[in-house]
Design a protein around this motif. Structure first.
Motif, PDB file in Angstrom:
ATOM      1  N   ASP A  72      15.826 -26.343  -2.642  1.00 41.63           N
ATOM      2  CA  ASP A  72      16.702 -27.334  -3.263  1.00 41.63           C
ATOM      3  C   ASP A  72      18.015 -27.507  -2.526  1.00 41.63           C
ATOM      4  O   ASP A  72      18.751 -28.462  -2.780  1.00 41.63           O
ATOM      5  CB  ASP A  72      16.994 -26.946  -4.713  1.00 41.63           C
ATOM      6  N   GLY A  73      18.330 -26.563  -1.635  1.00 40.23           N
ATOM      7  CA  GLY A  73      19.585 -26.683  -0.924  1.00 40.23           C
ATOM      8  C   GLY A  73      19.819 -25.562   0.051  1.00 40.23           C
ATOM      9  O   GLY A  73      18.957 -24.711   0.287  1.00 40.23           O
ATOM     10  N   VAL A  74      21.027 -25.553   0.607  1.00 42.42           N
ATOM     11  CA  VAL A  74      21.405 -24.580   1.628  1.00 42.42           C
ATOM     12  C   VAL A  74      22.832 -24.121   1.389  1.00 42.42           C
ATOM     13  O   VAL A  74      23.664 -24.881   0.867  1.00 42.42           O
ATOM     14  CB  VAL A  74      21.256 -25.203   3.040  1.00 42.42           C
ATOM     15  N   HIS A  75      23.111 -22.878   1.732  1.00 39.47           N
ATOM     16  CA  HIS A  75      24.454 -22.313   1.650  1.00 39.47           C
ATOM     17  C   HIS A  75      24.946 -22.122   3.082  1.00 39.47           C
ATOM     18  O   HIS A  75      24.363 -21.342   3.846  1.00 39.47           O
ATOM     19  CB  HIS A  75      24.408 -20.962   0.912  1.00 39.47           C
ATOM     20  N   VAL A  76      26.009 -22.841   3.452  1.00 39.32           N
ATOM     21  CA  VAL A  76      26.516 -22.813   4.823  1.00 39.32           C
ATOM     22  C   VAL A  76      27.950 -22.305   4.821  1.00 39.32           C
ATOM     23  O   VAL A  76      28.835 -22.918   4.214  1.00 39.32           O
ATOM     24  CB  VAL A  76      26.461 -24.216   5.458  1.00 39.32           C
ATOM     25  N   ASP A  77      28.183 -21.183   5.507  1.00 38.24           N
ATOM     26  CA  ASP A  77      29.532 -20.613   5.560  1.00 38.24           C
ATOM     27  C   ASP A  77      29.936 -20.214   6.977  1.00 38.24           C
ATOM     28  O   ASP A  77      30.836 -19.404   7.172  1.00 38.24           O
ATOM     29  CB  ASP A  77      29.642 -19.403   4.622  1.00 38.24           C
ATOM     30  N   THR A  78      29.261 -20.787   7.975  1.00 35.37           N
ATOM     31  CA  THR A  78      29.523 -20.409   9.358  1.00 35.37           C
ATOM     32  C   THR A  78      30.760 -21.087   9.946  1.00 35.37           C
ATOM     33  O   THR A  78      31.530 -20.461  10.672  1.00 35.37           O
ATOM     34  CB  THR A  78      28.298 -20.734  10.229  1.00 35.37           C
ATOM     35  N   SER A  79      30.944 -22.361   9.650  1.00 30.70           N
ATOM     36  CA  SER A  79      32.123 -23.084  10.150  1.00 30.70           C
ATOM     37  C   SER A  79      32.269 -24.380   9.367  1.00 30.70           C
ATOM     38  O   SER A  79      31.314 -24.860   8.733  1.00 30.70           O
ATOM     39  CB  SER A  79      31.992 -23.398  11.644  1.00 30.70           C
ATOM     40  N   LEU A  80      33.444 -24.958   9.447  1.00 30.14           N
ATOM     41  CA  LEU A  80      33.693 -26.225   8.761  1.00 30.14           C
ATOM     42  C   LEU A  80      32.836 -27.337   9.359  1.00 30.14           C
ATOM     43  O   LEU A  80      32.311 -28.186   8.632  1.00 30.14           O
ATOM     44  CB  LEU A  80      35.175 -26.590   8.857  1.00 30.14           C
ATOM     45  N   ASP A  81      32.656 -27.327  10.675  1.00 28.28           N
ATOM     46  CA  ASP A  81      31.826 -28.341  11.321  1.00 28.28           C
ATOM     47  C   ASP A  81      30.376 -28.237  10.879  1.00 28.28           C
ATOM     48  O   ASP A  81      29.713 -29.251  10.619  1.00 28.28           O
ATOM     49  CB  ASP A  81      31.925 -28.216  12.848  1.00 28.28           C
ATOM     50  N   ASP A  82      29.862 -26.994  10.802  1.00 32.35           N
ATOM     51  CA  ASP A  82      28.486 -26.798  10.333  1.00 32.35           C
ATOM     52  C   ASP A  82      28.329 -27.282   8.901  1.00 32.35           C
ATOM     53  O   ASP A  82      27.307 -27.867   8.532  1.00 32.35           O
ATOM     54  CB  ASP A  82      28.111 -25.314  10.413  1.00 32.35           C
ATOM     55  N   LEU A  83      29.346 -27.036   8.101  1.00 33.31           N
ATOM     56  CA  LEU A  83      29.307 -27.450   6.702  1.00 33.31           C
ATOM     57  C   LEU A  83      29.283 -28.970   6.592  1.00 33.31           C
ATOM     58  O   LEU A  83      28.510 -29.540   5.817  1.00 33.31           O
ATOM     59  CB  LEU A  83      30.510 -26.878   5.956  1.00 33.31           C
ATOM     60  N   LYS A  84      30.113 -29.632   7.355  1.00 34.24           N
ATOM     61  CA  LYS A  84      30.147 -31.099   7.327  1.00 34.24           C
ATOM     62  C   LYS A  84      28.799 -31.679   7.723  1.00 34.24           C
ATOM     63  O   LYS A  84      28.324 -32.660   7.123  1.00 34.24           O
ATOM     64  CB  LYS A  84      31.245 -31.610   8.265  1.00 34.24           C
TER      65      LYS A  84
ATOM     66  N   GLY B 200      26.128 -25.670  -0.604  1.00 34.10           N
ATOM     67  CA  GLY B 200      27.183 -24.793  -1.084  1.00 34.10           C
ATOM     68  C   GLY B 200      27.843 -24.068   0.068  1.00 34.10           C
ATOM     69  O   GLY B 200      27.316 -24.033   1.186  1.00 34.10           O
ATOM     70  N   THR B 201      29.008 -23.494  -0.197  1.00 36.40           N
ATOM     71  CA  THR B 201      29.721 -22.770   0.847  1.00 36.40           C
ATOM     72  C   THR B 201      30.561 -21.669   0.224  1.00 36.40           C
ATOM     73  O   THR B 201      30.640 -21.532  -0.999  1.00 36.40           O
ATOM     74  CB  THR B 201      30.617 -23.723   1.665  1.00 36.40           C
TER      75      THR B 201
ATOM     76  N   TYR C  64      29.261 -26.515  -4.585  1.00 36.53           N
ATOM     77  CA  TYR C  64      29.910 -25.331  -5.156  1.00 36.53           C
ATOM     78  C   TYR C  64      30.641 -24.556  -4.071  1.00 36.53           C
ATOM     79  O   TYR C  64      30.338 -24.672  -2.876  1.00 36.53           O
ATOM     80  CB  TYR C  64      28.896 -24.416  -5.867  1.00 36.53           C
ATOM     81  N   LEU C  65      31.611 -23.765  -4.507  1.00 38.59           N
ATOM     82  CA  LEU C  65      32.356 -22.869  -3.633  1.00 38.59           C
ATOM     83  C   LEU C  65      32.137 -21.441  -4.127  1.00 38.59           C
ATOM     84  O   LEU C  65      32.330 -21.161  -5.314  1.00 38.59           O
ATOM     85  CB  LEU C  65      33.841 -23.208  -3.646  1.00 38.59           C
ATOM     86  N   PHE C  66      31.721 -20.577  -3.235  1.00 37.88           N
ATOM     87  CA  PHE C  66      31.360 -19.198  -3.586  1.00 37.88           C
ATOM     88  C   PHE C  66      32.505 -18.248  -3.241  1.00 37.88           C
ATOM     89  O   PHE C  66      32.979 -18.239  -2.102  1.00 37.88           O
ATOM     90  CB  PHE C  66      30.098 -18.796  -2.817  1.00 37.88           C
ATOM     91  N   PHE C  67      32.937 -17.456  -4.219  1.00 36.03           N
ATOM     92  CA  PHE C  67      33.969 -16.442  -3.989  1.00 36.03           C
ATOM     93  C   PHE C  67      33.335 -15.056  -4.068  1.00 36.03           C
ATOM     94  O   PHE C  67      32.670 -14.713  -5.049  1.00 36.03           O
ATOM     95  CB  PHE C  67      35.090 -16.559  -5.021  1.00 36.03           C
ATOM     96  N   GLY C  68      33.574 -14.261  -3.037  1.00 39.65           N
ATOM     97  CA  GLY C  68      33.007 -12.922  -2.950  1.00 39.65           C
ATOM     98  C   GLY C  68      32.330 -12.731  -1.603  1.00 39.65           C
ATOM     99  O   GLY C  68      31.811 -13.684  -1.015  1.00 39.65           O
TER     100      GLY C  68
END
Length: 223
Positions: free
Chosen positions: A88-100, A113-114, A133-137
Motif C-alpha cells: 500500500d505504500g513506502v516509508h522513505v527516510d534516506t533524503s529529501l530528494d528521495d522523498l520528493k 511516509g517518512t 505521515y511523519l514518524f518519530f523514533g
C-alpha cells in the motif's frame, strides 16, 4: 492515505513494525494471529539490510496477510519492492530528494511516509512534500522499556501544531503505549513488545488496543 475514521476511532491506532531480521514462517504465523486481537492500522515491513529481491519476495508473502487483516502494508525504503509486491505504500527516510521522488511516483494511489529527521525545521520541510505521515523514533536503536524522551516531546509538539498525521515509536513494554498515546500522536508504533513476547500476539494486540481506547483525542467534537 492513512487517515483516522473519526466517526468510529477517536484515539491513536496501532502501527506495527516488523523486526529487522526474522524467520518468515514464524512471523507469518504471528502476524496472521495478531489481527485476531483487534484494530491494526499499518504494518511496516522493516528489513533495512535486505536487497530488493529478498525484500520483494518477503513482501509478496506478508502484504496479502496484512491487507486481509484490514491494515496498510508499508515497505521500508525500497520503492521497487513496494511497487512490485502490491504494498500500500513506502516509508522513505534516506533524503529529501528521495522523498520528493517517492511522493511524485506513489501518490495519490499509495501511501508515502517518512521520519528520522533530527531538527524541527527538517520535520516541517519533509512534511511539506505532502507525505501521509511523519514518524518519530529511531528504528535502528535498541528499544528500552519506555519511549525515548525526544520521541515523546517531538510527537507532542507535532500533534499540537500540524495536520500531517504523526507516528510515535513506543518502547518494549505495554505500559509505554499509554505515555505515547498521551502525546496526541495519531499512531503508536510498536515492535519488540509484540514480536519478542512469549504471549499470543492476538492477546498482545487486544491489550494494546484496550490501552489506546483509554486515550481518546481531547479536541474532537463528538456531538
Amino acid at each position: 492515505m492513512i487517515e483516522q475514521d473519526l466517526t468510529t476511532v477517536n484515539r491513536p491506532r496501532l502501527f506495527l513494525v516488523t523486526p529487522p531480521e526474522f524467520d518468515l514462517a514464524e512471523l507469518t504465523g504471528k502476524l496472521d494471529q495478531a489481527f485476531a486481537g483487534g484494530d491494526i492500522a499499518c504494518v511496516l515491513i522493516y528489513m533495512p539490510g535486505a536487497n530488493t529481491k529478498d525484500l520483494q519476495t518477503t513482501a509478496e508473502t506478508l502484504v496479502p496477510i496484512i491487507q486481509k487483516g484490514g491494515a496498510a502494508a508499508i515497505v521500508y525504503r525500497d520503492t521497487q519492492a513496494a511497487g512490485r509486491s502490491g504494498a500500500d505504500g513506502v516509508h522513505v527516510d534516506t533524503s529529501l530528494d528521495d522523498l520528493k521522488l517517492a511522493v511524485e511516483s506513489f501518490q495519490p494511489e499509495r501511501i508515502v511516509g517518512t521520519g528520522g529527521t533530527k531538527l524541527k525545521h527538517d520535520a516541517m520541510e519533509w512534511a511539506e512534500t505532502g507525505v501521509d505521515y511523519l514518524f518519530f523514533g529511531k528504528l535502528d536503536l535498541a528499544e528500552k522499556e519506555n519511549a525515548h524522551a525526544k520521541t515523546l516531546s517531538s510527537a507532542s509538539w507535532w500533534a499540537e501544531l500540524f495536520e500531517t498525521p504523526c507516528v510515535a515509536l513506543a518502547g518494549n513494554s505495554m505500559e509505554t503505549l499509554a505515555e505515547v498515546a498521551a502525546t496526541g500522536a495519531d499512531f503508536v508504533a510498536v515492535k519488540d513488545v509484540i514480536w519478542q513476547s512469549d504471549r499470543d500476539t492476538s492477546d498482545l494486540i487486544a491489550e494494546a488496543n484496550k490501552i489506546l481506547d483509554a486515550h481518546p483525542f481531547p479536541d474532537i467534537d463528538q456531538t
